[in-house]
Design a protein around this motif. Structure first.
Motif, short mmCIF file in Angstrom:
data_model
loop_
_atom_site.label_atom_id
_atom_site.label_comp_id
_atom_site.label_asym_id
_atom_site.label_seq_id
_atom_site.Cartn_x
_atom_site.Cartn_y
_atom_site.Cartn_z
N GLU A 75 0.84 -1.16 0.04
CA GLU A 75 0.05 0.08 0.11
C GLU A 75 0.84 1.25 0.16
O GLU A 75 1.92 1.18 0.19
CB GLU A 75 -1.06 0.11 1.11
N ASN B 78 0.81 6.39 4.13
CA ASN B 78 0.24 5.83 5.42
C ASN B 78 1.71 5.62 6.35
O ASN B 78 2.34 4.89 5.87
CB ASN B 78 -0.23 4.39 5.32
N PHE C 125 2.45 3.66 8.49
CA PHE C 125 3.00 2.52 8.88
C PHE C 125 3.61 1.86 7.46
O PHE C 125 4.73 1.34 7.74
CB PHE C 125 1.70 1.53 9.04
N ARG C 126 3.13 2.13 6.46
CA ARG C 126 3.86 1.73 5.06
C ARG C 126 5.17 2.26 4.92
O ARG C 126 6.31 1.70 4.52
CB ARG C 126 2.99 1.85 4.07
N ASP D 35 3.72 -8.70 7.84
CA ASP D 35 2.54 -8.06 8.45
C ASP D 35 1.17 -8.40 8.02
O ASP D 35 0.01 -8.07 8.53
CB ASP D 35 2.83 -6.28 8.01
N ARG D 36 0.94 -9.22 6.79
CA ARG D 36 -0.30 -9.99 6.75
C ARG D 36 0.30 -11.39 6.03
O ARG D 36 1.11 -11.57 5.62
CB ARG D 36 -1.05 -9.23 5.57
N VAL E 287 -5.85 -9.32 8.70
CA VAL E 287 -5.65 -8.27 9.60
C VAL E 287 -7.02 -7.57 9.78
O VAL E 287 -7.68 -7.86 10.89
CB VAL E 287 -4.70 -7.15 9.04
N ARG F 91 -9.00 -8.32 13.28
CA ARG F 91 -9.53 -7.08 13.91
C ARG F 91 -10.96 -6.89 14.30
O ARG F 91 -11.43 -5.99 14.91
CB ARG F 91 -8.92 -5.90 13.42
N PHE G 38 -8.89 0.78 5.34
CA PHE G 38 -7.54 1.41 5.89
C PHE G 38 -6.98 2.45 5.51
O PHE G 38 -5.89 2.95 5.33
CB PHE G 38 -6.32 0.16 5.47
N ASN H 141 -7.43 1.04 11.59
CA ASN H 141 -6.33 1.57 11.80
C ASN H 141 -6.43 3.09 11.90
O ASN H 141 -7.51 3.68 12.02
CB ASN H 141 -5.44 1.01 10.23
N ASP I 16 -2.45 1.08 15.50
CA ASP I 16 -1.27 1.26 14.59
C ASP I 16 -0.07 2.01 15.52
O ASP I 16 0.95 1.61 15.56
CB ASP I 16 -1.30 1.95 13.35
N THR J 19 1.02 -1.29 15.87
CA THR J 19 1.39 -2.43 15.15
C THR J 19 2.72 -1.88 14.77
O THR J 19 2.95 -0.93 13.65
CB THR J 19 0.37 -2.29 13.71
O1 AHR Z 1 -1.33 -5.11 7.77
C1 AHR Z 1 -1.01 -4.13 8.53
C2 AHR Z 1 -2.28 -2.89 8.38
O2 AHR Z 1 -2.13 -2.62 7.05
C3 AHR Z 1 -1.95 -1.76 9.26
O3 AHR Z 1 -2.55 -1.71 10.43
C4 AHR Z 1 -2.48 -0.61 8.29
O4 AHR Z 1 -2.00 0.49 8.61
C5 AHR Z 1 -2.22 -1.12 7.09
O5 AHR Z 1 -2.84 -0.55 5.97
#
Ligand code: AHR
Length: 386
Positions: free
Chosen positions: A105, A109, A111-112, A185-186, A236, A240, A265, A291, A319, A339
Motif C-alpha cells: 500500500e 500511510n 505504517f507503510r 504484516d499480513r 488483519v 480485527r 485502511f 487503523n 497502529d 502495530t
Molecule cells: O497489515 C497491517 C495494516 O495494514 C496496518 O494496520 C495498516 O495501517 C495497514 O494498511
C-alpha cells in the motif's frame, strides 16, 4: 503488573494461533516494564521496547544476518525450522543475492513508509542488494510487481501482501523458480515452508480485544458503536473485526454495534464512511477504526458533524502513528494499539536463518505497544512512535 493488566495480557495471548515455531502461552515480557499489550500503565513498553520489533512469544532464534543483524527473537525453541533444503530452494549467500521487497500500500500511510524504510535500511546495513515495488493497494499490480522483480533477478522475496487470497499467481511463479518468499504484516493462503517461508507480524486478534476493552471502559459499558473495517480479503481486517465484535458481545452487553463498514485502511474513505454512519446514527457514542488512518478520517467527519472527538464520540484506533498518539495525548482519541512496522531486522535475520541447518521460524508474532492517556505524551518523545 496489576491484576487487570495481567488479565489483559492473558487475553491478548489467548488470541495467538500456535503454529510453526511459535509457542502460545502467558509469557512474561522479556523487556523491562509492562508490555503495552498488557494494559494501560504509565511504564508501558512504549518506552521499554523502544522502536525495534520484539518477539511476543518464544520462538527459534534466527541467527544474525551477515553476522550483525539486530534480531530480537526470544529464547530458542526445540523444534526444527524451515530451511532452504526443506523448502526446495537453492543455498544462497544473501550478501551476493538480489532481494525483492513488494510493498502492498501507499507510503502516505506512516505504517507503510516506516515498513519500507526499515526493510531498506536493514538491507543497506547488511550490504544486501534490494529492489522494491509498491502495488498501491492493487492485488493484480502486486502480482505483476512480484513477477517483475523475479524478472529483474530477485532470488529471494519479502512480501507485504495486500490480500491473503489473491497472490496465488505470483507465489506460484516464485515457487516454480525455487524463489523463497517471506511474508510480513499480513498472511497469505498456502502452506508455510512450501508456498512461502513463514509470517512475521502482529497479534491482530489480541489488538482487537484490547481495543474493545478500551472502548467498553471509555463508554462505561453502554452506547452505540461503529466499526471502520480494514480492506476486505486479508487476515488483519478479519481478525480485527472478529476480535472486537466477540469481546464486545462477551463483556459489554450494553454496547450495540450499529454499523460495520470497510474504510479500506484509508483516511479519506474512513472520513466518508463515518459521515454516512453519523447521518443515520446521530447518537453514535464510539468509533473503532481498524487503523489510525481511518481513525483520523473519522475524527474529521466527527468535527464536520459539529461533535467533539473524546467528548461526544470516543475513538479507538490501531497502529500507533504519531498523529494518533498525539490525539490520545490531547484527549481527542481514547487509545491506539501499536502495530510495529519496523520489520527490517527480523525479516533479514529470518532469511539468514532459512539458509542455516537450524532453519527459520514459520510464524513470528511480535509484541506491540498500547498508547493511552497514561503514556501517550511520553511515547511521543521516546522514539517508539512513527
Ligand atoms: O497489515 C497491517 C495494516 O495494514 C496496518 O494496520 C495498516 O495501517 C495497514 O494498511
Amino acid at each position: 503488573m496489576s491484576a487487570v493488566s495481567s488479565r489483559r495480557r492473558h487475553i491478548a495471548l489467548a488470541g495467538l494461533v500456535s503454529g510453526g515455531l511459535v509457542l502460545a502461552g502467558c509469557a512474561k515480557s522479556a523487556s523491562t516494564g509492562a508490555s503495552p499489550t498488557s494494559g494501560s500503565t504509565a511504564t508501558s513498553s512504549a518506552s521499554s521496547t523502544g522502536a525495534a520489533q520484539q518477539v511476543e512469544t518464544p520462538t527459534a532464534t534466527p541467527p544474525a544476518a551477515g553476522g550483525g543483524a539486530s534480531a530480537t527473537a526470544g529464547p530458542a525453541a526445540a523444534a526444527a525450522g524451515c530451511t532452504n533444503t526443506t523448502y526446495g530452494a537453492p543455498k544462497l549467500d544473501l550478501k551476493t543475492t538480489t532481494v525483492g521487497f513488494s510493498q502492498s500500500e501507499a507510503e502516505s500511510n506512516p505504517f507503510r513508509a516506516t515498513e519500507t524504510a526499515s526493510i531498506t535500511a536493514e538491507a543497506k546495513r547488511l550490504g544486501i542488494k534490494l529492489i522494491t515495488r509498491n502495488a498501491n493497494a492493487d492485488v493484480s499490480r502486486q502480482n505483476s510487481d512480484i513477477q517483475a522483480m523475479i524478472a529483474q533477478g530477485a532470488k529471494v522475496l519479502i512480501v507485504a501482501p495486500e490480500n491473503s487470497d489473491g497472490l496465488a499467481p505470483s507465489l506460484a511463479a516464485a515457487k516454480a523458480q525455487k524463489i523463497p518468499v517471506l511474508t510480513i504484516d499480513r498472511t497469505v493462503q498456502g502452506k508455510a515452508c512450501s508456498d512461502f517461508i513463514g509470517f512475521i507480524g502482529s497479534n491482530f486478534l489480541g489488538q482487537a480485544v484490547i481495543a474493545a476493552d478500551d472502548m467498553g471502559t471509555a463508554l462505561g459499558g453502554k452506547g452505540k458503536v461503529a466499526i471502520l473495517q480494514g480492506t476486505p480479503g486479508n487476515n488483519v481486517a478479519a481478525d480485527r473485526t472478529s476480535g472486537f465484535v466477540n469481546q464486545i458481545k462477551a463483556k459489554y452487553p450494553g454496547i450495540s454495534i450499529v454499523a460495520s463498514q470497510t474504510g479500506n485502511f484509508d483516511q479519506a474513505t474512513g472520513q466518508k464512511v463515518t459521515a454516512q454512519i453519523l447521518q443515520s446514527n446521530p447518537d453514535l457514542a464510539g468509533v473503532y477504526a481498524e487503523n489510525d488512518g481511518m481513525a483520523l478520517g473519522a475524527l474529521q467527519a466527527i468535527r464536520a458533524a459539529g461533535k467533539r472527538g473524546g467528548k461526544d464520540i470516543k475513538v479507538v484506533g490501531i497502529d500507533g502513528i504519531r498523529q494518533a498518539v498525539q490525539n490520545v495525548a490531547d484527549g481527542t482519541m481514547v487509545s491506539t494499539i501499536e502495530t510495529n512496522p519496523r520489520f527490517g531486522p527480523l525479516a533479514f535475520s529470518t532469511l539468514a536463518a532459512f539458509y542455516t541447518p537450524a532453519g527459520a521460524p514459520t510464524k513470528v508474532i511480535i509484541k506491540d505497544g498500547h498508547f493511552t492517556a497514561a503514556n501517550a505524551k511520553q511515547a511521543l518523545t521516546n522514539g517508539s512512535v512513527y
